[in-house]
Design a protein around this motif. Structure first.
Motif, short mmCIF file in Angstrom:
data_model
loop_
_atom_site.label_atom_id
_atom_site.label_comp_id
_atom_site.label_asym_id
_atom_site.label_seq_id
_atom_site.Cartn_x
_atom_site.Cartn_y
_atom_site.Cartn_z
N LEU A 392 0.83 -1.20 0.00
CA LEU A 392 0.00 0.00 0.00
C LEU A 392 0.87 1.26 0.00
O LEU A 392 0.58 2.23 -0.71
N GLU A 395 2.23 1.84 -3.44
CA GLU A 395 1.20 2.38 -4.33
C GLU A 395 0.96 3.86 -4.06
O GLU A 395 0.78 4.66 -5.01
N ILE A 396 0.97 4.27 -2.79
CA ILE A 396 0.76 5.69 -2.46
C ILE A 396 1.91 6.52 -3.02
O ILE A 396 1.70 7.60 -3.61
N GLN A 446 -7.55 8.49 -6.81
CA GLN A 446 -6.91 7.23 -6.43
C GLN A 446 -6.03 7.43 -5.19
O GLN A 446 -6.00 6.57 -4.29
N LYS A 450 -6.34 5.56 -1.50
CA LYS A 450 -5.24 4.82 -0.87
C LYS A 450 -4.90 5.43 0.49
O LYS A 450 -4.54 4.69 1.43
N GLN A 453 -7.30 4.17 2.90
CA GLN A 453 -6.95 2.80 3.25
C GLN A 453 -5.79 2.77 4.23
O GLN A 453 -5.75 1.93 5.14
N SER A 454 -4.85 3.68 4.08
CA SER A 454 -3.73 3.72 5.01
C SER A 454 -4.17 4.12 6.41
O SER A 454 -3.55 3.70 7.40
#
Length: 610
Positions: A392, A395-396, A446, A450, A453-454
């Motif tokens: 993750l 991706e960030i 996006q 993310k 989500q973090s």
């Protein structure tokens, strides 16, 4: 056996053949070897005569002084007397070797016959030792396999319009729903309807198409090399001839089938052919007796009365009357005396209000921030654990880099749009700028997703309460968890406690009847596994509306029991404590309270089929 006998002329000359036969009988009577010159003797006298042009050398094959056969050699003439005596000595020596072989073969045959008679005696004793059908078919299958000398023996019995496989040798029980058993039963039914035995040893060219199709279906699953199905018929002996043979006695209807199988050997030996008839004949007799006995009306009752005749004798009559009277009093008491009907169930102690905390995202638990003191509560929105997710984070970072590049591209296009250019170039820059702005907005959305989500990597407490999990750090710290995995449980310190009972399906009807018959909640008495010396009291508060597999007992319904909280010490109120409870379902007769499970088992096992 002979070689080149036609060259001697005996087959074409009947007179010479008669003289030669008479010569052989004379040698058999004397039992001595003979050396007979050609054209010796005549047909008019009783002396030994040789009607051929050859020298006859004859040696007897004897066993224990009895002539069992002859070895005869037609030798060309012309040899001297010494050579002829040498011929005779050689033939005599060969006859001795052949006689020894025949003697050993006879001893071997006698030994095999003796062993067979021993096995046959055991077989007959076993199959006629009981009149119970199950014991009889087991004996026929297992002892019959030893007598016949095959790989497997099965026995099928007539069950309505079809044959039912009752037993197979070497097996205590068989699964009648198995595909192999059902196909063998179907094949046996067809063969027995035809009334003729089935002999299969690899050649099915002469079989009817109905039997051939079912035979191949069975062979595909059994892989048998040889299969014999011999119908067993009910014995109907003739009263005027008790010495009638077994084959003549078999004139009744088909009652079963004897099934012989060879799995490894493809040869159909004469021993199997010979012994199958003996086994099937004795098996038919035993099955006829067993079926006749089982068909007697109330046979178990008559048998019991015959065995208990001693109780009606004058000497034991007072004792019999006393015992019968005691039994009648006991039965009356079981019928008339009421007793409290209690339904037992197992369960556990659970809080009414508890919150399960699950992982909202995949990751690795890096920190556990739950207080060390289990009695110290956590507050709402308090961080309980911190997780990490390297994928993750990557991706960030990638999205942040792509977003920065998109922002620079937008700024560049905006500066180009502000400069002087012809209309065509201006429209091209406007299109690129619109595309870049759309890409920037997509990347920004996006990235925000993310980032949210973090934020889920921090596990927070939704409510106030105590974390009741044991050794939380040892179980979870630095271990990967998946989304939806249960991490911990929070229990409100002031929550009331209840009992969840797993009530077996077979007792649900009693519970529902008791609920409908009572105007108030059913009372429950229970004990805790942590405090077995004391009994507590509660009442049924809720019954689940569906059944589910909750324990080893199978389907069960969940029953919740409420109780006065002050009965149980606070320190014993622990989630998951095992509970043994009894629900008061009213009053029933004493006999029903004691034996209701027996009555239900009998009804569900046997009476349900009638």
């Amino acid at each position: 056996y002979h070689i080149n006998l036609g060259d001697t002329g005996l087959e074409s000359d009947s007179t010479a053949a008669h003289m030669h036969t008479k010569l052989l009988y004379q040698v058999i009577e004397t039992g001595q070897p003979a050396l007979i010159p050609p054209r010796s003797g005549s047909a008019q006298n009783d002396a030994i005569a040789n009607p051929t042009e050859n020298l006859l050398i004859i040696g007897p094959l004897t066993i224990d002084g009895q002539v069992m056969g002859l070895l005869e050699i037609f030798q060309r003439p012309g040899a001297g007397p010494t050579t002829q005596r040498g011929y005779l000595r050689f033939v005599v020596q060969m006859c001795k070797l052949a006689s020894d072989y025949l003697k050993n073969e006879q001893l071997r045959t006698f030994s095999q016959q003796q062993a067979f008679w021993h096995r046959l005696q055991s077989f007959v004793r076993a199959i006629h030792g009981s009149l119970d059908i199950n014991e009889t078919v087991y004996a026929i299958a297992n002892e019959g396999r030893r007598v016949i000398g095959c790989d497997r023996v099965s026995v099928a019995l007539q069950h309505g319009p079809r044959m039912q496989i009752r037993t197979m040798s070497g097996l205590d029980t068989i699964e009648r729903r198995a595909d192999q058993v059902k196909k063998l039963g179907k094949l046996s039914t067809t063969v027995c309807r035809a009334g003729q035995p089935l002999w299969y040893a690899g050649d099915d060219s002469d079989l009817p198409p109905q039997i051939e199709h079912q035979l191949h279906e069975y062979l595909d699953v059994s892989h048998s090399k040889i299969l014999i199905i011999q119908p067993l018929r009910r014995r109907l002996p003739s009263s005027h001839d008790v010495q009638q043979s077994a084959s003549e006695n078999t004139v009744g209807p088909v009652i079963g089938a004897l099934i012989i199988e060879q799995i490894a050997d493809e040869r159909l030996t004469p021993m199997i052919r010979d012994r199958l008839g003996t086994v099937s004949a004795h098996g038919s007799d035993a099955l006829t007796n067993a079926l006749t006995h089982s068909g007697i009306f109330l046979a178990p009752l008559w048998s019991w009365i015959g065995k208990t005749r001693v109780v009606s004798r004058a000497r034991t009559l007072p004792k019999t009357i006393a015992v019968v009277s005691a039994l009648l009093v006991l039965l009356a008491a079981c019928w008339l005396i009421p007793a409290q009907f209690k339904l037992a169930a197992n369960g556990k102690l659970t809080p009414e209000i508890q919150t399960e905390i699950f992982a909202n995202i995949d990751g690795v638990l890096q920190q556990i921030l739950v207080p060390e003191d289990p009695d110290k509560p956590v507050e709402p929105n308090q961080v309980l654990a911190i997780m990490s997710n390297n994928d993750l984070m990557v991706e960030i970072q990638n999205l942040q880099g792509q977003l920065q590049q998109a922002q620079e591209k937008v700024k560049k296009l905006q500066r180009a749009q502000a400069s002087r250019m012809d209309p065509l170039e201006h429209r091209m820059v406007e299109g690129e700028l619109a595309e870049a702005l759309e890409s920037q907005e997509s990347l920004n959305r996006q990235l925000q997703l993310k980032l949210r989500q973090s934020e889920m990597l921090e596990v927070r407490a939704p409510v106030r309460g105590r974390v009741v999990n044991w050794q939380l750090r040892q179980n979870l710290l630095r271990r990967p968890v998946q989304r939806g995995q249960n991490l911990m449980t929070i229990v409100d310190p002031n929550t009331p406690w209840q009992i969840e009972l797993e009530f077996p399906e077979r007792r649900v009807a009693h519970l529902i009847d008791a609920v409908h018959a009572s105007d108030k909640p059913l009372s429950v008495s229970f004990t805790l596994a942590s405090h077995p010396g004391r009994q507590f009291v509660g009442q049924v508060s809720q019954i689940d509306s569906k059944l589910d597999v909750r324990s080893d007992e199978g389907n069960a319904v969940l029953v919740r029991v409420a109780f006065e909280q002050g009965q149980i010490p606070r320190d014993l109120l622990r989630s998951g404590t095992r509970v043994r409870a009894q629900i008061n379902a009213g009053n029933r007769s004493l006999g029903y309270v004691w034996f209701h499970e027996l009555f239900e088992t009998i009804h569900s096992t046997w009476l349900l089929w009638f």
